[in-house]
Design a protein around this motif. Structure first.
Motif, PDB file in Angstrom:
ATOM      1  N   ALA A  68       0.882  -1.244  -0.151  1.00  0.00           N
ATOM      2  CA  ALA A  68       0.025  -0.014   0.204  1.00  0.00           C
ATOM      3  C   ALA A  68       0.784   1.270   0.150  1.00  0.00           C
ATOM      4  N   MET A  69       2.030   1.320   0.706  1.00  0.00           N
ATOM      5  CA  MET A  69       2.803   2.589   0.806  1.00  0.00           C
ATOM      6  C   MET A  69       3.636   2.559  -0.353  1.00  0.00           C
ATOM      7  N   GLY A  70       4.129   1.229  -1.112  1.00  0.00           N
ATOM      8  CA  GLY A  70       5.084   1.257  -1.988  1.00  0.00           C
ATOM      9  C   GLY A  70       5.106   2.274  -3.080  1.00  0.00           C
ATOM     10  N   TYR A  71       3.913   2.625  -3.853  1.00  0.00           N
ATOM     11  CA  TYR A  71       3.759   3.450  -4.845  1.00  0.00           C
ATOM     12  C   TYR A  71       4.083   4.910  -4.343  1.00  0.00           C
ATOM     13  N   THR A  72       3.656   5.472  -3.410  1.00  0.00           N
ATOM     14  CA  THR A  72       3.794   6.817  -2.904  1.00  0.00           C
ATOM     15  C   THR A  72       5.442   6.975  -2.593  1.00  0.00           C
ATOM     16  N   LEU A  73       5.923   5.918  -1.763  1.00  0.00           N
ATOM     17  CA  LEU A  73       7.103   6.248  -1.414  1.00  0.00           C
ATOM     18  C   LEU A  73       8.272   6.124  -2.709  1.00  0.00           C
ATOM     19  N   GLN A  74       7.881   5.319  -3.644  1.00  0.00           N
ATOM     20  CA  GLN A  74       8.782   5.155  -4.941  1.00  0.00           C
ATOM     21  C   GLN A  74       8.708   6.578  -5.792  1.00  0.00           C
ATOM     22  N   MET A  75       7.592   7.201  -5.541  1.00  0.00           N
ATOM     23  CA  MET A  75       7.553   8.619  -6.148  1.00  0.00           C
ATOM     24  C   MET A  75       8.295   9.428  -5.369  1.00  0.00           C
ATOM     25  N   ARG A 134      11.780  11.632  -6.818  1.00  0.00           N
ATOM     26  CA  ARG A 134      11.984  12.982  -6.736  1.00  0.00           C
ATOM     27  C   ARG A 134      13.206  13.345  -6.112  1.00  0.00           C
ATOM     28  N   GLY A 135      13.826  12.244  -5.326  1.00  0.00           N
ATOM     29  CA  GLY A 135      15.107  12.740  -4.460  1.00  0.00           C
ATOM     30  C   GLY A 135      14.906  13.224  -3.096  1.00  0.00           C
ATOM     31  N   ASP A 136      13.324  12.832  -2.620  1.00  0.00           N
ATOM     32  CA  ASP A 136      13.077  13.445  -1.211  1.00  0.00           C
ATOM     33  C   ASP A 136      13.333  12.587  -0.218  1.00  0.00           C
ATOM     34  N   LEU A 137      14.071  11.452  -0.429  1.00  0.00           N
ATOM     35  CA  LEU A 137      14.545  10.397   0.872  1.00  0.00           C
ATOM     36  C   LEU A 137      15.985  10.408   1.001  1.00  0.00           C
ATOM     37  N   ALA A 138      16.574  10.367   0.143  1.00  0.00           N
ATOM     38  CA  ALA A 138      18.219   9.853   0.048  1.00  0.00           C
ATOM     39  C   ALA A 138      18.752  10.579   1.228  1.00  0.00           C
ATOM     40  N   GLU A 139      18.761  11.747   1.413  1.00  0.00           N
ATOM     41  CA  GLU A 139      19.477  12.872   2.048  1.00  0.00           C
ATOM     42  C   GLU A 139      18.943  12.756   3.711  1.00  0.00           C
ATOM     43  N   ASP A 140      17.499  12.834   4.003  1.00  0.00           N
ATOM     44  CA  ASP A 140      17.038  12.948   5.274  1.00  0.00           C
ATOM     45  C   ASP A 140      16.520  11.533   5.884  1.00  0.00           C
ATOM     46  N   TYR A 141      16.133  10.737   4.799  1.00  0.00           N
ATOM     47  CA  TYR A 141      15.547   9.318   5.221  1.00  0.00           C
ATOM     48  C   TYR A 141      16.174   8.218   4.632  1.00  0.00           C
ATOM     49  N   PRO A 142      17.428   7.936   5.233  1.00  0.00           N
ATOM     50  CA  PRO A 142      18.244   6.926   4.654  1.00  0.00           C
ATOM     51  C   PRO A 142      17.673   5.369   4.859  1.00  0.00           C
ATOM     52  N   HIS A 143      17.187   5.171   5.635  1.00  0.00           N
ATOM     53  CA  HIS A 143      16.461   3.892   6.149  1.00  0.00           C
ATOM     54  C   HIS A 143      15.286   3.598   5.194  1.00  0.00           C
ATOM     55  N   THR A 144      14.487   4.609   4.675  1.00  0.00           N
ATOM     56  CA  THR A 144      13.691   4.484   4.041  1.00  0.00           C
ATOM     57  C   THR A 144      13.945   4.524   2.850  1.00  0.00           C
ATOM     58  N   ALA A 168      16.536   3.056   1.669  1.00  0.00           N
ATOM     59  CA  ALA A 168      17.092   1.647   1.518  1.00  0.00           C
ATOM     60  C   ALA A 168      16.093   0.725   1.542  1.00  0.00           C
ATOM     61  N   TYR A 169      15.072   1.051   2.156  1.00  0.00           N
ATOM     62  CA  TYR A 169      13.754   0.168   2.071  1.00  0.00           C
ATOM     63  C   TYR A 169      13.142   0.169   0.913  1.00  0.00           C
ATOM     64  N   VAL A 170      12.809   1.283   0.257  1.00  0.00           N
ATOM     65  CA  VAL A 170      12.556   1.452  -1.165  1.00  0.00           C
ATOM     66  C   VAL A 170      13.207   0.576  -2.222  1.00  0.00           C
ATOM     67  N   GLU A 171      14.635   0.826  -1.940  1.00  0.00           N
ATOM     68  CA  GLU A 171      15.385  -0.189  -2.871  1.00  0.00           C
ATOM     69  C   GLU A 171      15.229  -1.481  -2.575  1.00  0.00           C
ATOM     70  N   ARG A 172      14.983  -1.990  -1.577  1.00  0.00           N
ATOM     71  CA  ARG A 172      14.655  -3.610  -1.284  1.00  0.00           C
ATOM     72  C   ARG A 172      13.398  -4.023  -1.851  1.00  0.00           C
ATOM     73  N   MET A 173      12.374  -3.019  -1.822  1.00  0.00           N
ATOM     74  CA  MET A 173      11.161  -3.447  -2.283  1.00  0.00           C
ATOM     75  C   MET A 173      11.255  -3.563  -3.846  1.00  0.00           C
ATOM     76  N   GLU A 174      12.052  -2.643  -4.481  1.00  0.00           N
ATOM     77  CA  GLU A 174      12.194  -2.742  -5.889  1.00  0.00           C
ATOM     78  C   GLU A 174      12.866  -3.711  -6.371  1.00  0.00           C
ATOM     79  N   ALA A 175      13.630  -4.648  -5.517  1.00  0.00           N
ATOM     80  CA  ALA A 175      14.290  -5.711  -5.920  1.00  0.00           C
ATOM     81  C   ALA A 175      13.642  -6.991  -5.702  1.00  0.00           C
ATOM     82  N   ARG A 176      12.120  -6.839  -4.994  1.00  0.00           N
ATOM     83  CA  ARG A 176      11.637  -7.866  -5.005  1.00  0.00           C
ATOM     84  C   ARG A 176      11.137  -8.557  -6.379  1.00  0.00           C
ATOM     85  N   PRO A 177      11.331  -9.900  -6.597  1.00  0.00           N
ATOM     86  CA  PRO A 177      10.848 -10.433  -7.840  1.00  0.00           C
ATOM     87  C   PRO A 177       9.294 -10.158  -8.113  1.00  0.00           C
TER      88      PRO A 177
END
Length: 223
Positions: free
Chosen positions: A174-181, A185-195, A197-206
């Motif tokens: 449910a959260m995946g689409y919005t987080l991926q957007m 946009r580059g809204d996560l990398a600097e201020d939310y590194p754990h989030t 990394a989480y998005v990157e793990r979700m994108e790697a799921r088969p």
């Protein structure tokens, strides 16, 4: 059999992802956006009272709204690993993030996006005034609320790998689409590194990769 009516570059990618995670048979019909307006075509809008994506049909049922669809699909399957049952230790955390995905995060991001469009498309003579008003709204409403959601998410994801705890659930879908957007946009990398990394793990799921392949057009746009 459940059929997903899938609008390109829309929130219905969540439902396609869910169906791929379940690995059960489903119907699939792709709809392209109007190339000029980028809106859904008339035959898609006619599928449900809201005229929005996503939509599924199942016999006489036509259902919209992402989380309603997720619950409906999970109700139809014996596979319940994606939804902690009542009494499960992860149930409350699951319910919070499952509903915060649409009730808080997506709605706030959509409101902020609509405000930016209002500024961009307003007449030049009043654009400065409208920009100041929308900037004030972002400062006092959208920004603080989004920060509160993201701060909690970052804290939760610093302690366990998924939103509901140690296991992947429908809350992550449910959260995946919005987080991926947000990541695009580059809204996560600097201020939310754990989030991030989480998005990157979700994108790697088969199953996510299978959903992207079946979609064939997903590039990520607000919808």
């Amino acid at each position: 059999m459940i059929t997903l009516h899938h609008l390109e570059n829309s929130q219905s990618i969540r439902i396609l992802w869910l169906l791929e995670e379940l690995g059960e048979e489903y119907g699939f019909k792709m709809y392209d956006r109007d190339p000029e307006t980028m809106l859904a075509p008339a035959n898609y809008k006619a599928l449900s009272p809201l005229g929005t994506a996503p939509v599924i049909t199942d016999d006489a049922v036509a259902l919209s709204e992402s989380n309603a669809i997720i619950d409906y699909i999970l109700d139809q399957t014996d596979i319940q690993d994606l939804r902690p049952a009542p009494g499960d230790a992860d149930r409350a955390q699951y319910l919070f993030w499952f509903h915060a995905a649409q009730g808080s995060y997506q709605s706030l991001q959509t409101g902020r996006f609509v405000n930016s469009l209002a500024v961009e498309r307003s007449p030049r003579l009043v654009r400065g005034i409208i920009g100041k008003v929308m900037g004030m709204l972002d400062q006092v409403f959208y920004g603080p609320r989004l920060k509160a959601v993201m701060t909690k998410m970052e804290d939760d994801l610093s302690r366990h790998p998924f939103l509901a705890g140690e296991r992947f659930t429908a809350a992550d879908i449910a959260m995946g689409y919005t987080l991926q957007m947000a990541a695009m946009r580059g809204d996560l990398a600097e201020d939310y590194p754990h989030t991030q990394a989480y998005v990157e793990r979700m994108e790697a799921r088969p199953a996510w990769q299978a959903a992207l392949t079946k979609d064939g057009k997903f590039v990520g746009v607000p919808s």
